[in-house]
Design an enzyme around this catalytic site. Sequence first.
Site, short mmCIF file in Angstrom:
data_model
loop_
_atom_site.label_atom_id
_atom_site.label_comp_id
_atom_site.label_asym_id
_atom_site.label_seq_id
_atom_site.Cartn_x
_atom_site.Cartn_y
_atom_site.Cartn_z
N GLU A 155 0.87 -1.17 0.00
CA GLU A 155 0.00 0.00 0.00
C GLU A 155 0.91 1.23 0.00
O GLU A 155 1.80 1.34 0.86
CB GLU A 155 -0.89 0.01 1.24
N ARG A 165 5.26 -12.86 9.54
CA ARG A 165 5.96 -11.63 9.19
C ARG A 165 7.28 -11.55 9.93
O ARG A 165 7.48 -12.20 10.94
CB ARG A 165 5.09 -10.42 9.48
N LYS A 173 4.27 0.73 9.69
CA LYS A 173 4.42 1.97 8.92
C LYS A 173 3.82 3.16 9.66
O LYS A 173 4.31 4.27 9.57
CB LYS A 173 3.75 1.82 7.55
#
Length: 578
Positions: free
Chosen positions: A52, A278, A288
């Site tokens: 994104e 992850r 983020k």
Amino acid sequence: MIAPEEYKNNENGEETNSSAPGVYSSFIQDIIDKDMESNKYGGRVHTRFPPEPNGYLHIGHAKSICLNFGLAKRNSGLCNLRFDDTNPVKEDVEYVESIQEDVKWLGFEWDERMFYASDYFGRLYDYAIALIKAGKAYVCDLKADQIREYRGTLTEPGKESPYRTRTVEENLELFERMKNGEFEDGSRVLRAKIDMSSPNLNMRDPVMYRIMHATHHRTGDKWCIYPMYDYAHPISDYIEGITHSICTLEFEDHRPLYDWFLQALELKECPQQIEFARLNLNYTVMSKRKLLQLVKEGHVSGWDDPRMPTISGLRRRGYTPESIRDFCDRIGVAKTTSTVDIALLEHCIREDLNIRAPRVMAVLRPVKVIIDNYPEGQVEWFQSENNPEDPSMGSRSIPFSREIYIEQDDFCENPPKKYFRLAPGAEVRLKHAYFIRCEHVVKDEKTGEIIEIHCTYDPESKGGNSPDGRKVKGTLHWVSVQHALDAEIRLYDHLFTVPNPGEEKDGADFKDNLNPASLELLSNCKIEPSLADAKPGSKFQFLRMGYFSLDEVGYSKEKPIFNRIVALKDSWAKIVKM
Ligand code: ATP
Ligand code: MG
């Protein structure tokens, strides 16, 4: 563990690392192998990396990039770069550009296959109409908090929305008017009609579209309804012909929904979602949202601050793409979450630079040494190998003269036992030059600070070789005063003082754990003259001091700035040996 030597180049000069575990012998490769055997996708492997564009990529994304592009390459397949740009409020072209730069820099190619979820807004809309027509989606007028309330909990089933029974005609009309901008933000949504009593909360009539009167970085004001990730993702994968849609574990519970949309639309040869754990790294944060806070609030100089775990930060710090790919291979791919020690990342860059970085001499905190019996005005040039690990890197000459700089730390007036560096009466070797012995020191009368160390040298020890078999324990690096160049050096420590700053227990803020000493600026450093022509971005081992990279940002030849990538001491190598 795999050593970097195991990276081999094939005839085309491409890097192959067939023996690497990680990506290639993962459970995901097993799934691909089975699909190949059963001819599920006609022998095709097609993955995608779907960031994104709401921030810069970080080392966690590097894991996903290596995995997706790596699996495609290994299986003679393809990997797309797809911007998952369905939330215009948080997204920006700056991020789109940095992401492309970072993926390329890591060494991966998407050829002509760069896409945007926003490319599919039209088709996503049409598919939504199809779901409405099939009685599988409806327009709901509940407000966000009511939707939450109606959803129920893990232990209680949800309640059906009173708008769930709207007719197809009414839904079609309302959805079109939503698209035409007739309604306010938050007043209505389009929801999938699935099952309000499903044990999986994601299946309780999830929202597919929300109204947002926002300008999108690509589609401008064309749309005022935007699809949700859970709806847009499977359809985007389908449109691109993705076979294996690899994502992180938090989407595991979303997989039934991913499949539901594809089935409800009766699509054929559908992609399958596969989840992996992850990457978490200690002493840093990887969300983020948190990284954005650090940037916005000025805790770091930007997304590319060399202390940041971003790809651009690591690049500016001096990490090489090879070292990051090596790291991603070593950590492997698994189904269970774990935290990787940042020492492993540091180990990977040391191994890479050990074989590639030229050795040079630089004095970080200089103090002057005067060699009283060395002829005034004389200069000798000593040959020095550029890298003892690789003779093909050649050698250079370094000037030696009567006055040199050494590290303040390398002299001690009242040395403790086992201090092998310079001290009154002690003898040490100057790398490549001579043996010197300390005779006396000159101090600043007021401060008591040592300003000159006076020594004598042994002319017979030329090149740093012992003339008579006598031994010296210490070898120091040095720079000739009259030939030295000025430089600034930035030393870095972890950005956070605790291993898990992101945890935020008991309402604590992750920023409370910021390390106030994560950056130390040394502005009076002396480097050897061969560095005059160093190119911004080039990397060196400063003897005994670590690996350094010449900063590209704000480069000036008069006063270059070197970032320390890592010190030489390798705590990971020790762990592995134990
Ligand atoms: P964040 O939670 O930091 O905002 P994100 O997952 O929302 O990250 P995306 O831009 O959606 O960020 O991520 C793109 C891809 O990278 C996704 O497939 C995601 O699963 C993967 N990814 C993100 N963070 C990690 C990580 N720490 N380790 C491995 N893969 C990751
Ligand atoms: Mg995401």
